[in-house]
Design a protein around this motif. Structure first.
Motif, PDB file in Angstrom:
ATOM      1  N   GLN A 113       0.861  -1.177   0.000  1.00 51.48           N
ATOM      2  CA  GLN A 113       0.000   0.000   0.000  1.00 51.48           C
ATOM      3  C   GLN A 113       0.905   1.238   0.000  1.00 51.48           C
ATOM      4  OE1 GLN A 113      -3.776  -1.484   2.650  1.00 51.48           O
ATOM      5  NE2 GLN A 113      -1.929  -0.993   3.794  1.00 51.48           N
ATOM      6  N   TRP A 114       0.481   2.278  -0.688  1.00 53.33           N
ATOM      7  CA  TRP A 114       1.244   3.536  -0.737  1.00 53.33           C
ATOM      8  C   TRP A 114       2.648   3.264  -1.284  1.00 53.33           C
ATOM      9  CZ3 TRP A 114       3.725   8.208   0.628  1.00 53.33           C
ATOM     10  CH2 TRP A 114       2.898   9.332   0.682  1.00 53.33           C
ATOM     11  N   PRO A 134      -3.115  -1.488  -2.723  1.00 52.06           N
ATOM     12  CA  PRO A 134      -4.242  -0.650  -2.295  1.00 52.06           C
ATOM     13  C   PRO A 134      -5.584  -1.359  -2.450  1.00 52.06           C
ATOM     14  CG  PRO A 134      -2.699   0.643  -3.584  1.00 52.06           C
ATOM     15  CD  PRO A 134      -2.242  -0.783  -3.690  1.00 52.06           C
ATOM     16  N   GLU A 138      -9.408   2.495  -4.769  1.00 47.25           N
ATOM     17  CA  GLU A 138      -8.451   3.491  -4.297  1.00 47.25           C
ATOM     18  C   GLU A 138      -7.340   3.694  -5.323  1.00 47.25           C
ATOM     19  OE1 GLU A 138      -8.714   5.328  -1.740  1.00 47.25           O
ATOM     20  OE2 GLU A 138     -10.082   4.323  -0.355  1.00 47.25           O
ATOM     21  N   MET A 143      -5.494   6.110  -0.014  1.00 44.51           N
ATOM     22  CA  MET A 143      -6.135   5.454   1.121  1.00 44.51           C
ATOM     23  C   MET A 143      -5.958   6.239   2.412  1.00 44.51           C
ATOM     24  SD  MET A 143      -5.462   1.364   0.655  1.00 44.51           S
ATOM     25  CE  MET A 143      -6.499   1.031   2.086  1.00 44.51           C
ATOM     26  N   MET A 148      -5.581   1.731   5.838  1.00 40.89           N
ATOM     27  CA  MET A 148      -4.321   1.022   5.632  1.00 40.89           C
ATOM     28  C   MET A 148      -3.946   0.208   6.866  1.00 40.89           C
ATOM     29  SD  MET A 148      -1.826   3.477   3.328  1.00 40.89           S
ATOM     30  CE  MET A 148      -2.061   5.024   4.185  1.00 40.89           C
TER      31      MET A 148
END
Length: 334
Positions: A113-114, A134, A138, A143, A148
């Motif tokens: 994520q990210w 993600p 998104e 997010m 998260m």
């Protein structure tokens, strides 16, 4: 005998909820690229997220390897996370995602994520280990921090701890909103001082202000796309960022640039002393917006926001005074 039986029943009743609450595996987590299935509690976690190590550390999970974002800290961990890291020394990666190197680390969970990973990278990484990209719907960096953390809590068997962390920090934001009714519905914006770009509600920095009760200026909301987290502002028209409070995020290198922006001196935020200068550490804390950095960011920003929002142009915003960006007349007390 009855008393003994009653005692046993009470003990069993107190024991059962703990057992029921224990998270079981396998678990499945949907992502924009596919479903990650984690068969057992992971022991060797690799974080490709630029901020994911903060989230893992807040859950008591020390990543085996992490991806450094930026900054002067060799381990990629900023001061607010030092206590959670302890004496651990994760492997540090930086730059583009190196599939072969990640495979050599033999992870049993990959946090992405990210991270900005692509479908192709996800497909390759998923052959190495379950990969948390993600959530569906998104963007790469859109997010909320709460979402998260909850997904990582589920992936690592720490959902209860994730909920506790979220509840505590959300309550802190709620208390701040209650203490500061004047912030509710006021316009607020965070702007990168180096290029004059505004962070929208899609970005973590925009979400941070929204959780304090601020709203985006109308010009930003009208012109920034629904998935645009960063909106460039022309130095020839600064009106879109002329908000009730304007926070300049900076690494420390853009003070001269701010003082040279010709139209800045015509902004209400400038004339009324509503600008807050945020240096490298504070800017990084709100940019991470992690369960470990948010407390530091709130500690630092609350008094600065109070100074900027009190309605008196003569009130000095101390961070802006320190670096010399106050409007003439405010800085000299006249």
């Amino acid at each position: 005998m009855r008393c003994f039986a009653l005692l046993i029943a009470v003990l069993i009743a107190s024991w059962l909820p703990t057992r029921v609450m224990a998270q079981s595996f396998p678990v499945e987590i949907e992502t924009i690229y596919g479903v990650a299935r984690i068969e057992a509690e992971p022991k060797r976690v690799v974080s490709l997220s630029f901020i994911g190590h903060d989230f893992l550390l807040s859950l008591g999970v020390v990543p085996y390897a992490l991806r450094k974002w930026y900054g002067p800290y060799p381990q990629g961990v900023w001061p607010w996370a030092n206590k959670a890291l302890g004496e651990a020394t994760p492997i540090v990666m930086q730059g583009e995602i190196d599939i072969e190197r990640i495979a050599a680390l033999q992870p049993d969970l990959i946090v992405a994520q990210w991270s900005g990973i692509t479908q192709r990278e996800y497909d390759l990484l998923s052959q190495i280990a379950p990969t948390i990209a993600p959530a569906p719907g998104e963007g790469d960096y859109s997010m909320a921090w709460q979402d998260m953390l909850m997904r990582l809590g589920k992936a690592t068997g720490r959902s209860s701890r994730a909920t506790e962390v979220i509840d505590r920090i959300d309550q802190r934001f709620a208390s701040l909103r209650q203490r500061h009714p004047d912030w509710q519905g006021a316009t607020g914006i965070m702007v990168w001082a180096g290029t004059t770009g505004a962070y929208t509600e899609t970005d973590l920095r925009g979400k941070f202000l929204a959780q304090l009760g601020f709203v985006m200026p109308d010009a930003i909301r009208a012109n920034a796309g629904a998935r645009m987290g960063y909106f460039p502002i022309s130095p020839e028209d600064l009106s879109p960022i002329d908000a009730d409070v304007l926070i300049w995020l900076d690494s420390g290198a853009s003070v001269d640039r701010l003082n040279r922006l010709p139209l800045r001196r015509f902004m209400r935020a400038y004339l009324e002393g509503r600008e807050i200068y945020s240096g490298a550490l504070l800017s990084s804390a709100v940019s991470h917006s992690s369960p470990l950095s948010l407390d530091y960011a709130l500690d630092e920003l609350e008094p600065l926001l109070e100074q900027a929002m009190d309605g008196d142009p003569k009130t000095t915003v101390t961070s802006s005074e320190k670096v010399g960006i106050l409007a003439k007349g405010v800085s000299d007390g006249s």
